[in-house]
Design an enzyme around this catalytic site. Structure first.
Site, PDB file in Angstrom:
ATOM      1  N   GLU A   8       1.333  -1.662  -0.138  1.00 26.75           N
ATOM      2  CA  GLU A   8       0.144  -0.257  -0.245  1.00 26.75           C
ATOM      3  C   GLU A   8       0.516   0.934   0.086  1.00 26.75           C
ATOM      4  O   GLU A   8       1.426   1.187   0.050  1.00 26.75           O
ATOM      5  CB  GLU A   8      -0.597   0.129   1.066  1.00 26.75           C
TER       6      GLU A   8
ATOM      7  N   CYS B 141       3.814   8.801   0.519  1.00 31.97           N
ATOM      8  CA  CYS B 141       4.096   7.618   1.465  1.00 31.97           C
ATOM      9  C   CYS B 141       4.300   6.574   1.046  1.00 31.97           C
ATOM     10  O   CYS B 141       3.385   5.806   0.428  1.00 31.97           O
ATOM     11  CB  CYS B 141       3.113   7.672   2.499  1.00 31.97           C
TER      12      CYS B 141
ATOM     13  N   CYS C  13       6.458  -6.297   7.201  1.00 30.00           N
ATOM     14  CA  CYS C  13       8.560  -5.687   7.418  1.00 30.00           C
ATOM     15  C   CYS C  13       8.585  -6.589   9.200  1.00 30.00           C
ATOM     16  O   CYS C  13       8.022  -7.500   9.903  1.00 30.00           O
ATOM     17  CB  CYS C  13       7.246  -4.613   8.825  1.00 30.00           C
TER      18      CYS C  13
ATOM     19  N   CYS D 119       6.063  -2.851  15.321  1.00 31.74           N
ATOM     20  CA  CYS D 119       6.117  -1.897  16.105  1.00 31.74           C
ATOM     21  C   CYS D 119       4.950  -2.540  16.713  1.00 31.74           C
ATOM     22  O   CYS D 119       3.766  -2.530  15.879  1.00 31.74           O
ATOM     23  CB  CYS D 119       6.701  -1.110  15.594  1.00 31.74           C
TER      24      CYS D 119
ATOM     25  N   CYS E   9       2.065  -0.246  15.256  1.00 31.45           N
ATOM     26  CA  CYS E   9       1.569  -0.032  13.071  1.00 31.45           C
ATOM     27  C   CYS E   9       1.536  -1.175  13.037  1.00 31.45           C
ATOM     28  O   CYS E   9       1.397  -2.275  13.488  1.00 31.45           O
ATOM     29  CB  CYS E   9       3.328  -0.158  13.519  1.00 31.45           C
TER      30      CYS E   9
ATOM     31  N   SER F  74      12.684   7.328   6.741  1.00 33.84           N
ATOM     32  CA  SER F  74      11.851   7.472   8.498  1.00 33.84           C
ATOM     33  C   SER F  74      12.741   5.970   9.119  1.00 33.84           C
ATOM     34  O   SER F  74      11.782   5.031   8.299  1.00 33.84           O
ATOM     35  CB  SER F  74      10.201   7.159   7.966  1.00 33.84           C
TER      36      SER F  74
ATOM     37  N   LEU G 275      11.108   7.183  17.865  1.00 32.12           N
ATOM     38  CA  LEU G 275      11.932   7.086  19.302  1.00 32.12           C
ATOM     39  C   LEU G 275      10.469   6.745  20.055  1.00 32.12           C
ATOM     40  O   LEU G 275      10.711   5.590  20.630  1.00 32.12           O
ATOM     41  CB  LEU G 275      12.142   8.313  19.353  1.00 32.12           C
ATOM     42  N   HIS G 276       9.476   7.123  20.312  1.00 29.85           N
ATOM     43  CA  HIS G 276       8.093   7.048  21.023  1.00 29.85           C
ATOM     44  C   HIS G 276       9.131   6.773  22.194  1.00 29.85           C
ATOM     45  O   HIS G 276       7.662   6.556  23.114  1.00 29.85           O
ATOM     46  CB  HIS G 276       8.034   5.662  20.623  1.00 29.85           C
TER      47      HIS G 276
ATOM     48  N   CYS H 140      -0.181   7.343   9.399  1.00 32.14           N
ATOM     49  CA  CYS H 140       0.586   6.493   9.962  1.00 32.14           C
ATOM     50  C   CYS H 140       0.293   5.654  10.716  1.00 32.14           C
ATOM     51  O   CYS H 140      -0.749   5.235  11.447  1.00 32.14           O
ATOM     52  CB  CYS H 140       0.820   7.484  10.982  1.00 32.14           C
TER      53      CYS H 140
HETATM   54 FE1  SF4 Z   1       7.691  -1.696  10.321  1.00 34.01          FE
HETATM   55 FE2  SF4 Z   1       7.854   1.036  10.165  1.00 34.01          FE
HETATM   56 FE3  SF4 Z   1       5.867  -0.092  10.763  1.00 34.01          FE
HETATM   57 FE4  SF4 Z   1       7.325  -0.564  12.972  1.00 34.01          FE
HETATM   58  S1  SF4 Z   1       6.825   1.153  12.179  1.00 34.01           S
HETATM   59  S2  SF4 Z   1       6.984  -2.452  12.528  1.00 34.01           S
HETATM   60  S3  SF4 Z   1       9.519  -0.149  11.374  1.00 34.01           S
HETATM   61  S4  SF4 Z   1       6.686  -0.378   8.205  1.00 34.01           S
END
Ligand code: SF4
Length: 349
Positions: free
Chosen positions: A92, A105, A112, A116, A119, A191, A215-216, A333
């Site tokens: 996507e 984007c 991935c 994270c 995400c 990023s 960073l978070h 995001c």
């Molecule tokens: Fe992967 Fe980026 Fe999602 Fe982290 S934020 S799981 S690095 S796509």
């Protein structure tokens, strides 16, 4: 060898043409047909003699093209594209259409590896890296389909760009080339969730796109709960790489900080962040968290985000709040892959 002409820099195209005994200027024609006119068949590059085109095809050269499977438009104008690659993978990309800023984007991987917790892509199985041609083609296809002159790129879609370093950086080179799409390096942002080796490698390149680091959290304990990769890439190594990057490039790094309710959004954490980053050339993007299936996190209230931002600014840092866009179509995001690919989700860690 990757024989996709869309994956080639202008210099590489010149060398291919030279191998065939062709004149150097022909490479520029091919490059502009690929990246300005968005031509997806070697046979349509008519400045090349017919026999030359046939020879390229015979030798296995081709031009990759993503297929648009679906296009969803949010009431705020954000458009999410679902693409299929030649081998049937799905990715996507998102077009953010603001008045004079047209941003795409871009995704860099199918799935991935980094998982994270904030995400949706992190819950998908990693399939493979995208090729340079597939990364570049997201910009070309969206530009052609939307009839927009794209002037901003963020490598922030599905995947960790520094985990697919070579293809991503080559895409930056191709998309910034004056003979092609001409999207300047200051308008291309890589990023990363914070891979120290990749950041150092980027600092040693001859080109500097902008760099954003997700960073978070201001300490490793909390960071590991949000970004499991922090166990492998702890803060001291990450900060040292960031320092190297800012010293070497004299560029500022954007700190991405996803505001998660009662997890990382207190003023105490803002104060810790300031202590951690004092002396580094950084600014902050505070991102409204976008909930998605599979995650227990909730978004911080708006007033807490504002207080966090004010605290950072009063301490001398630049900070902006990135409000959600494209949320109704799961294009915001951290939401890519949340919807369409949910059947492929892996077990939550
Ligand atoms: Fe992967 Fe980026 Fe999602 Fe982290 S934020 S799981 S690095 S796509």
């Amino acid at each position: 060898m990757d024989k996709d002409l869309k994956s080639k820099t202008l210099t590489e195209l010149q060398s291919i043409i030279a191998d065939y005994g062709g004149k150097e200027y022909l490479a520029k024609y091919i490059f502009s047909f690929l990246h300005i006119q968005n031509i997806n068949s070697i046979d349509l590059i008519t400045p090349l003699p017919k026999e030359f085109r046939a020879k390229l095809v015979d030798d296995g050269y081709f031009i990759s093209q993503l297929k648009i499977l679906e296009k969803l438009t949010d009431p705020d104008g954000t458009v999410k594209y679902l693409f299929e690659t030649a081998d049937g993978q799905k990715i996507e990309s998102v077009l953010l259409d603001e008045t004079d800023r047209k941003t795409i984007c871009l995704s860099t991987q199918v799935g991935c590896r980094l998982g994270c917790k904030f995400c949706a892509t992190g819950y998908l199985k990693f399939e493979r890296n995208l090729t340079t041609g597939e990364i570049v083609d997201q910009a070309g296809t969206i530009s052609a389909d939307s009839n927009c002159k794209i002037n901003n790129l963020v490598y922030m879609g599905m995947g960790e760009p520094l985990d697919n370093y070579d293809s991503t950086l080559k895409a930056v080179r191709i998309l910034s080339d004056q003979a092609g799409r001409q999207i300047g390096l200051r308008r291309q942002t890589i990023s990363t969730v914070g891979l120290p080796d990749g950041i150092r490698k980027l600092a040693d390149e001859d080109i500097y796109p902008r760099l954003a680091v997700s960073l978070h959290a201001p300490n490793d304990n909390l960071r590991k709960q949000i970004v499991p990769a922090a166990s492998k890439y702890p803060l001291p190594a990450l900060l040292s790489a960031m320092k190297y990057y800012t010293q070497k490039t004299e560029r500022r790094i954007t700190i991405e900080y996803c505001m998660i309710d009662n997890i990382n959004d207190s003023l105490d954490y803002a104060e810790k962040l300031i202590k951690l980053l004092r002396g580094l050339h950084v600014s902050f993007n505070l991102i409204e968290y976008n909930p998605h299936p599979g995650s227990d996190f909730q978004a911080s209230p708006k007033e807490r985000i504002k207080a966090f931002k004010d605290f950072l600014m009063q301490s001398g840092f630049e900070a902006i709040i990135r409000y959600r866009r494209g949320r109704s179509i799961k294009a915001a995001c951290g939401q890519l892959g949340a919807d369409r690919i949910k059947n492929e989700t892996r077990e939550k860690e």
